[in-house]
Design a protein around this motif. Structure first.
Motif, PDB file in Angstrom:
ATOM      1  N   LEU A  60       0.828  -1.208   0.000  1.00 17.05           N
ATOM      2  CA  LEU A  60       0.000   0.000   0.000  1.00 17.05           C
ATOM      3  C   LEU A  60       0.865   1.263   0.000  1.00 17.05           C
ATOM      4  O   LEU A  60       0.614   2.205  -0.765  1.00 17.05           O
ATOM      5  CB  LEU A  60      -0.923  -0.013   1.213  1.00 17.05           C
ATOM      6  CG  LEU A  60      -1.949   1.123   1.290  1.00 17.05           C
ATOM      7  CD1 LEU A  60      -2.857   1.102   0.077  1.00 17.05           C
ATOM      8  CD2 LEU A  60      -2.770   0.998   2.573  1.00 17.05           C
ATOM      9  N   SER A  61       1.893   1.285   0.836  1.00 14.74           N
ATOM     10  CA  SER A  61       2.781   2.453   0.878  1.00 14.74           C
ATOM     11  C   SER A  61       3.512   2.623  -0.444  1.00 14.74           C
ATOM     12  O   SER A  61       3.669   3.748  -0.938  1.00 14.74           O
ATOM     13  CB  SER A  61       3.791   2.294   2.024  1.00 14.74           C
ATOM     14  OG  SER A  61       3.140   2.242   3.281  1.00 14.74           O
ATOM     15  N   PHE A  62       3.960   1.519  -1.027  1.00 11.42           N
ATOM     16  CA  PHE A  62       4.637   1.586  -2.322  1.00 11.42           C
ATOM     17  C   PHE A  62       3.707   2.140  -3.393  1.00 11.42           C
ATOM     18  O   PHE A  62       4.113   2.979  -4.211  1.00 11.42           O
ATOM     19  CB  PHE A  62       5.125   0.194  -2.719  1.00 11.42           C
ATOM     20  CG  PHE A  62       5.764   0.135  -4.074  1.00 11.42           C
ATOM     21  CD1 PHE A  62       7.074   0.549  -4.253  1.00 11.42           C
ATOM     22  CD2 PHE A  62       5.059  -0.341  -5.168  1.00 11.42           C
ATOM     23  CE1 PHE A  62       7.677   0.501  -5.512  1.00 11.42           C
ATOM     24  CE2 PHE A  62       5.646  -0.398  -6.427  1.00 11.42           C
ATOM     25  CZ  PHE A  62       6.953   0.025  -6.598  1.00 11.42           C
ATOM     26  N   ALA A  63       2.448   1.680  -3.407  1.00 10.09           N
ATOM     27  CA  ALA A  63       1.496   2.157  -4.403  1.00 10.09           C
ATOM     28  C   ALA A  63       1.263   3.664  -4.273  1.00 10.09           C
ATOM     29  O   ALA A  63       1.179   4.381  -5.284  1.00 10.09           O
ATOM     30  CB  ALA A  63       0.177   1.402  -4.263  1.00 10.09           C
ATOM     31  N   MET A  64       1.184   4.166  -3.043  1.00  9.42           N
ATOM     32  CA  MET A  64       0.945   5.585  -2.829  1.00  9.42           C
ATOM     33  C   MET A  64       2.163   6.412  -3.216  1.00  9.42           C
ATOM     34  O   MET A  64       2.051   7.433  -3.911  1.00  9.42           O
ATOM     35  CB  MET A  64       0.580   5.828  -1.367  1.00  9.42           C
ATOM     36  CG  MET A  64      -0.727   5.181  -0.941  1.00  9.42           C
ATOM     37  SD  MET A  64      -1.040   5.257   0.846  1.00  9.42           S
ATOM     38  CE  MET A  64      -1.309   7.019   1.071  1.00  9.42           C
TER      39      MET A  64
END
Length: 395
Positions: A65-69
């Motif tokens: 999730l952090s990578f996607a953001m």
């Protein structure tokens, strides 16, 4: 027929920012665009490194999730610069200085990746907003100098500015509401070009855009190689694992080479030239988020695989394989949808990509998932070569 003088033959301090010709011959990436890409690759590398750390610690949901953001901020800043430059690049002094500010914003985003993974978005938002507001200045220049494109340029400037105010307000959003707010603001960002281009589209150049996307794909694949090399270098310090690491390195090289082959096998501009509609350009341009993001994630996955093979990772075999197999499957499906198409006349290729993606996911449950994935990717390359033998390349 006399040859037109080059736009770059005479250096002037300031030029009117007019639209470039969509059919301009020999339209290639400029040295400034290449420098822009190299600066942004720092951010890609930082995002992949933080994803690796999160995955290695077993924090799959948080890491992905952090990578996607974070990757959205990197990708969207790069995308907007590239499409603007395709239509309005004047290469004068103000243009170069505004690009310098965008690069500074991109490097600030790169420096903020680690803190963003920890939930602190202050520096990330600062760099992102700096990058975007510099583009607003470019759009205002275009609106002033090009009456035909003025309505679209002013819409871009207004839309981008309003969304940046929302990103600043994002810093005060409660932690539990940050994800929904991010999704809404990201959708609004992506809606700005749709709104701005609705009545009068900008004169982006299909071959130039395809080259720019191809160059960024190469840069991301280069980051994959760098990540795998660094992991292997660290792994060789662990005694008794040299043979396994050499085998893994060979599989990783075959995998990356196959990804390169499959992406560039079909000319990227073919779809843009064949159907130059707003829907085609938007879906092709936006869809590359999954190609770029999945390719960058493969590097993190290979680092996890190295750690698993050297016994320094406390995860099961399947859990150690998924960080590589899942992004490879996403990459194959994305290339299939954007470059090949489910209705492609060559049925073996049209069917081969999704079948290979499913088999790659299944490879996660085998004793040697990275090796099996590499073999499957290489087999898909062989299929494309055999199936298209003797056929002319689409133009």
């Amino acid at each position: 027929m006399t040859e037109q003088p080059s736009r770059r033959a005479t250096r002037v301090w300031r030029r009117p920012m007019r639209s470039r010709d969509r059919a301009e011959h020999h339209r290639v990436a400029t040295p400034l665009e290449l420098l822009f890409d190299l600066c942004f690759v720092v951010a890609v590398g930082q995002a992949a490194a933080q994803l690796h750390h999160a995955l290695a610690e077993g924090h799959f949901g948080h890491g992905v999730l952090s990578f996607a953001m974070v990757f959205f901020a990197i990708w969207w800043g790069w995308l907007n610069f590239s499409w603007f430059a395709s239509a309005f690049d004047t290469d004068d002094v103000p243009y170069r200085l505004a690009t310098l500010v965008q690069i500074a914003g991109g490097l600030t985003v790169a420096a903020a990746v680690s803190s963003a993974f920890e939930g602190d978005f202050r520096l990330m938002v600062a760099g992102y907003v700096l990058m975007r507001l510099a583009l607003v200045v470019q759009w205002l220049r275009a609106a002033r100098a090009d009456p035909e494109c003025r309505p679209s340029a002013l819409r871009y400037a207004a839309g981008i500015t309003l969304v940046q105010l929302l990103w600043v307000a994002f810093l005060w959003v409660p932690h539990g509401a940050q994800l929904p707010a991010f999704v809404v603001f990201a959708v609004l960002e992506m809606a700005v070009p749709v709104w701005a281009e609705r009545r009068h589209g900008t004169t982006w150049h299909p071959h130039h855009i395809a080259e720019r996307y191809g160059l960024f794909t190469l840069i991301v694949l280069g980051e994959v190689i760098l990540s795998a090399t660094n992991a292997l270098k660290e792994g060789t310090a662990e005694p008794g694992h040299l043979g396994a690491l050499i085998s893994l390195a060979a599989a990783a090289l075959v995998l990356v080479f196959s990804m390169w082959w499959l992406y560039f096998d079909r000319p990227g501009h073919a779809r843009l030239v064949r159907s130059p509609t707003m829907f085609t350009s938007m879906s092709w341009g936006y869809g590359h988020y999954f190609i770029f993001g999945s390719a960058a994630a493969v590097g993190a996955g290979l680092e996890v695989a190295v750690a698993y093979d050297t016994g320094t990772l406390h995860l099961g075999g399947v859990a150690a394989a998924l960080p590589t197999t899942v992004p490879v499957a996403v990459f194959l499906l994305s290339v299939w949808l954007l470059h090949i198409g489910p209705t492609n006349e060559c049925r073996p290729i049209a069917i081969g990509f999704p079948v290979a993606a499913v088999l790659v996911l299944a490879a996660s449950f085998t004793p040697a998932p990275i090796h099996v994935t590499a073999v499957l990717a290489a087999a898909l390359v062989a299929l494309t070569v055999v199936a298209t033998h003797g056929e002319p390349q689409p133009g």
